[in-house]
Enzyme design. Structure first.
Site, PDB file in Angstrom:
ATOM      1  N   LYS A   1     -12.372  -4.229  18.430  1.00  0.00           N
ATOM      2  CA  LYS A   1     -10.893  -4.526  18.640  1.00  0.00           C
ATOM      3  C   LYS A   1     -10.693  -4.280  20.262  1.00  0.00           C
ATOM      4  O   LYS A   1      -9.554  -4.462  20.557  1.00  0.00           O
ATOM      5  CB  LYS A   1      -9.948  -4.001  17.411  1.00  0.00           C
ATOM      6  CG  LYS A   1     -10.323  -4.354  16.166  1.00  0.00           C
ATOM      7  CD  LYS A   1      -9.432  -3.994  15.219  1.00  0.00           C
ATOM      8  CE  LYS A   1      -9.951  -4.274  13.872  1.00  0.00           C
ATOM      9  NZ  LYS A   1      -9.953  -5.617  13.198  1.00  0.00           N
TER      10      LYS A   1
ATOM     11  N   LYS B   1     -14.342   0.231  14.885  1.00  0.00           N
ATOM     12  CA  LYS B   1     -13.177  -0.599  15.127  1.00  0.00           C
ATOM     13  C   LYS B   1     -12.664  -0.400  16.489  1.00  0.00           C
ATOM     14  O   LYS B   1     -12.188  -1.453  17.168  1.00  0.00           O
ATOM     15  CB  LYS B   1     -12.235   0.149  14.041  1.00  0.00           C
ATOM     16  CG  LYS B   1     -10.765  -0.819  13.987  1.00  0.00           C
ATOM     17  CD  LYS B   1      -9.855  -0.085  13.147  1.00  0.00           C
ATOM     18  CE  LYS B   1      -8.609  -0.892  12.813  1.00  0.00           C
ATOM     19  NZ  LYS B   1      -7.688  -0.186  11.806  1.00  0.00           N
TER      20      LYS B   1
ATOM     21  N   PHE C   1      -5.005   2.755  14.516  1.00  0.00           N
ATOM     22  CA  PHE C   1      -5.550   3.688  13.620  1.00  0.00           C
ATOM     23  C   PHE C   1      -6.632   3.292  12.679  1.00  0.00           C
ATOM     24  O   PHE C   1      -6.688   2.018  12.210  1.00  0.00           O
ATOM     25  CB  PHE C   1      -4.020   3.940  12.769  1.00  0.00           C
ATOM     26  CG  PHE C   1      -3.252   5.050  13.053  1.00  0.00           C
ATOM     27  CD1 PHE C   1      -2.922   6.309  12.559  1.00  0.00           C
ATOM     28  CD2 PHE C   1      -2.661   4.753  14.510  1.00  0.00           C
ATOM     29  CE1 PHE C   1      -2.026   7.081  13.259  1.00  0.00           C
ATOM     30  CE2 PHE C   1      -1.809   5.838  15.110  1.00  0.00           C
ATOM     31  CZ  PHE C   1      -1.646   7.109  14.366  1.00  0.00           C
TER      32      PHE C   1
ATOM     33  N   ASP D   1      -4.468  -6.461   4.658  1.00  0.00           N
ATOM     34  CA  ASP D   1      -5.623  -7.345   5.038  1.00  0.00           C
ATOM     35  C   ASP D   1      -5.376  -8.870   4.223  1.00  0.00           C
ATOM     36  O   ASP D   1      -5.838  -9.614   5.331  1.00  0.00           O
ATOM     37  CB  ASP D   1      -6.972  -6.696   4.801  1.00  0.00           C
ATOM     38  CG  ASP D   1      -7.161  -5.219   5.483  1.00  0.00           C
ATOM     39  OD1 ASP D   1      -6.542  -5.465   6.729  1.00  0.00           O
ATOM     40  OD2 ASP D   1      -7.529  -4.407   5.277  1.00  0.00           O
TER      41      ASP D   1
ATOM     42  N   LYS E   1       9.421 -16.587 -10.727  1.00  0.00           N
ATOM     43  CA  LYS E   1       8.710 -15.474 -11.251  1.00  0.00           C
ATOM     44  C   LYS E   1       7.546 -16.003 -12.373  1.00  0.00           C
ATOM     45  O   LYS E   1       8.016 -16.777 -13.185  1.00  0.00           O
ATOM     46  CB  LYS E   1       9.694 -14.435 -12.093  1.00  0.00           C
ATOM     47  CG  LYS E   1       8.983 -13.443 -12.856  1.00  0.00           C
ATOM     48  CD  LYS E   1      10.069 -12.553 -13.623  1.00  0.00           C
ATOM     49  CE  LYS E   1       9.222 -11.425 -14.293  1.00  0.00           C
ATOM     50  NZ  LYS E   1      10.172 -10.635 -15.143  1.00  0.00           N
TER      51      LYS E   1
ATOM     52  N   ASN F   1       0.642  -1.114  -0.059  1.00  0.00           N
ATOM     53  CA  ASN F   1      -0.098  -0.133   0.061  1.00  0.00           C
ATOM     54  C   ASN F   1       0.841   1.175  -0.007  1.00  0.00           C
ATOM     55  O   ASN F   1       2.095   1.136  -0.067  1.00  0.00           O
ATOM     56  CB  ASN F   1      -1.129  -0.153   1.072  1.00  0.00           C
ATOM     57  CG  ASN F   1      -0.291  -0.310   2.634  1.00  0.00           C
ATOM     58  OD1 ASN F   1       0.591   0.785   2.935  1.00  0.00           O
ATOM     59  ND2 ASN F   1      -0.580  -1.441   3.150  1.00  0.00           N
TER      60      ASN F   1
END
Length: 401
Positions: free
Chosen positions: A339, A335, A321, A277, A287, A208
């Site tokens: 959590k 969240k 976060f 995730d 490859k 990301n």
């Protein structure tokens, strides 16, 4: 970061004076009000006009030059300082201060100030290792003076070894640490930062846009506030903040192993990393060659490190976060509850001036007691300390449970 902080910067003679110019630039950029004292020897390397231009204040050099009609220069400078910094500091000036000699404006002001004094030595390696110098430095350390150790490297005199003035960025971090409240002293804080990488084959991976800057800012700020800091970091190009212990990881499972290995040592865990995730169900050994027009990649869920921490029977103060692109408060609140977090930092990463790959951020802080706090656009360093302010204010209450 240092807005309206009053710093007296003492500059002594040596080739490293040019680094003091860059240090001054960093301090003024951070909002500090800096008054410069130069010894006569320092003026042989850089003119006072350079420091005056960058600081927007007259440079001080003469012991008996009155600032105002009823002000004695060295007393006025000593009284106005929140911090007294000497960079570069020669063996000569360190020896004078250690032995109570005050024969110029710099040493007299250093003797008169009640502010903390931070010294960044710079000298020939043989001088630095000389027993007389070592004794002078140790004496000052015992008396509470702070030091930024010199670096090893090629010295201007031709020798190689210790004695090279620390980088301006390193001295700047030490200045910030000296001015911070030590309200996390005795705490061990773990921070996760950066992205994770999930390999598809030896040359490709899923990741990301996280740069790690927010997590690194939190780690550096926590260290400046006195904490022992363990930084579990995915791949980034960032330098490790001074004094921080970095554990480098690649994948989400690597990060999970590192976090769970260290969690028992920690009183605070701040999960700022952008953990993938999902990961490929199978990592190819070779490859993958381009063949068909389409390729299907099967993904499986990665472990939820934050949920695992939150469901520990006894967990540290836990900060998560939430990087969202819509329904910010709704998703963050969900969240926080699911959590079992103590606090969550939510930010909209679709904004061009906040989130990934920029130096600024804005955030919504939510707490398990139902309270909330909006943080407007600010630097990530400033936001790091806003987050830690909230952590610190809630730690005593947590310890009483």
């Amino acid at each position: 970061m240092l807005k309206d902080t009053r710093i007296v910067l003492g500059v002594t003679g040596g080739i490293a004076v040019y680094k003091a110019v860059e240090l001054l630039r960093l301090l003024t950029k951070a909002g500090a009000c800096v008054h410069v004292i130069m010894t006569r020897a320092a003026q042989e390397f850089v003119t006072p006009l350079t420091f005056q231009t960058l600081s927007s204040h007259p440079v001080h050099s003469e012991l008996f030059n009155l600032i105002a009609e009823q002000e004695i220069g060295h007393i006025s400078l000593a009284d106005r300082a929140n911090l007294f910094v000497i960079a570069p500091a020669t063996a000569n000036v360190i020896g004078k201060i250690a032995n109570g000699i005050a024969d110029d404006l710099l040493t007299t002001t250093a003797m008169a100030t009640k502010a903390p004094v931070l010294i960044a030595p710079a000298m020939n390696v043989n001088m630095y290792t000389n027993p007389i110098y070592r004794e002078n430095e140790e004496k000052l350390r015992r008396l509470g003076y702070l030091f930024v150790p010199p670096e090893k490297g090629a010295l201007a005199c031709g020798w190689e070894g210790e004695g090279k003035l620390a980088a301006p960025e390193t001295i700047f971090e030490a200045i910030a640490a000296a001015l911070r409240p030590r309200d996390l002293a005795g705490q061990t804080v773990m921070v996760t930062a950066g992205p994770t990488r999930e390999e598809i084959d030896p040359v490709r991976f899923i990741s990301n846009h996280s740069s790690g800057r927010m997590g690194y800012a939190i780690a550096g700020a926590a260290r400046q506030r006195g904490a022992r800091v363990i930084l579990v970091s995915g791949p980034t190009g960032l330098a490790v903040p001074a004094g921080v212990e970095r554990v480098c990881v690649e994948s989400a499972r690597d990060m999970q192993a590192a976090v769970m290995r260290h969690v028992k040592e920690c009183s605070v865990v701040i999960k700022a990393a952008a953990v993938a995730d999902y990961r490929p169900a199978e990592r190819k050994g070779d490859k993958i060659k381009k063949q068909a027009a389409e390729m299907t990649l099967t993904l499986v869920k990665n472990p939820d490190i934050l949920a695992e921490l939150g469901h520990l029977k006894k967990h540290p103060f836990l900060v998560g976060f939430a990087a969202e692109t819509s329904c910010l408060e709704e998703y963050a609140a969900r969240k926080l509850a699911e959590k079992k977090l103590d606090m969550i930092v939510a930010n909209d990463v679709s904004s061009c001036d906040a989130g990934f790959n920029v130096d600024t951020n804005r955030a919504l802080l939510l707490f398990k007691d139902g309270s909330r706090q909006d943080c407007p656009l600010m630097s990530k360093d400033e936001l790091a300390n806003r987050i830690l302010d909230e952590v610190v204010s809630r730690l005593p209450a947590r310890r009483n449970h």
